[in-house]
Write a protein that holds these residues in place. Sequence first.
Motif, mmCIF file in Angstrom:
data_model
loop_
_atom_site.group_PDB
_atom_site.id
_atom_site.type_symbol
_atom_site.label_atom_id
_atom_site.label_comp_id
_atom_site.label_asym_id
_atom_site.label_seq_id
_atom_site.Cartn_x
_atom_site.Cartn_y
_atom_site.Cartn_z
ATOM 1 N N ILE A 45 0.531 -1.196 0.040
ATOM 2 C CA ILE A 45 -0.075 0.070 -0.004
ATOM 3 C C ILE A 45 0.897 1.133 0.091
ATOM 4 N N ARG A 46 1.892 1.131 0.990
ATOM 5 C CA ARG A 46 2.849 2.501 0.718
ATOM 6 C C ARG A 46 3.426 2.752 -0.429
ATOM 7 N N THR A 47 3.859 1.579 -1.285
ATOM 8 C CA THR A 47 4.443 1.733 -2.526
ATOM 9 C C THR A 47 3.678 2.339 -3.411
ATOM 10 N N THR A 48 2.356 1.849 -3.398
ATOM 11 C CA THR A 48 1.217 2.534 -4.413
ATOM 12 C C THR A 48 0.877 3.728 -4.108
ATOM 13 N N VAL A 55 2.539 10.649 -9.066
ATOM 14 C CA VAL A 55 1.367 11.131 -10.404
ATOM 15 C C VAL A 55 0.801 12.314 -10.137
ATOM 16 N N ASN A 56 0.133 12.421 -9.113
ATOM 17 C CA ASN A 56 -0.503 13.560 -8.482
ATOM 18 C C ASN A 56 0.335 14.892 -8.750
ATOM 19 N N GLU A 57 1.605 14.957 -8.177
ATOM 20 C CA GLU A 57 2.484 16.031 -8.433
ATOM 21 C C GLU A 57 2.780 16.524 -9.656
ATOM 22 N N ILE A 58 2.916 15.318 -10.698
ATOM 23 C CA ILE A 58 3.123 15.750 -12.026
ATOM 24 C C ILE A 58 1.884 16.315 -12.590
ATOM 25 N N ARG A 59 0.607 15.617 -12.247
ATOM 26 C CA ARG A 59 -0.479 16.366 -12.685
ATOM 27 C C ARG A 59 -0.671 17.747 -12.194
ATOM 28 N N LEU A 60 -0.317 18.031 -11.147
ATOM 29 C CA LEU A 60 -0.490 19.202 -10.402
ATOM 30 C C LEU A 60 0.467 20.355 -11.217
ATOM 31 N N LYS A 61 1.677 19.874 -11.498
ATOM 32 C CA LYS A 61 2.752 20.635 -12.065
ATOM 33 C C LYS A 61 2.186 21.082 -13.539
#
Length: 82
Positions: A45-48, A55-61
């Motif tokens: 779960i931690r890895t996921t 992915v969310n950071e990239i989308r935010l950028k």
Amino acid sequence: MTTFEHRELKGITIKNIMVTIVSTASIVVSVMTTYFQLKGDIRDIRTTQEAQNRVNEIRLKVLEGQVAVLQHEVDNIKTQKY
């Protein structure tokens, strides 16, 4: 003569001691198995979650970049009207 399992040692039979030891060992093995399964699940779960965070950071950028471009276009349109 009684069998080995039915001999008493101060009121406690060897059979009772064996049952207690086997039961305790069974409980310990069960708890350890559950612990290691949960530990593995938590690691997965931690890895996921870390991957999802990246992915969310990239989308935010990307969205921040698009907002900056759109804001620049809005500013250009405002200056062209006046």
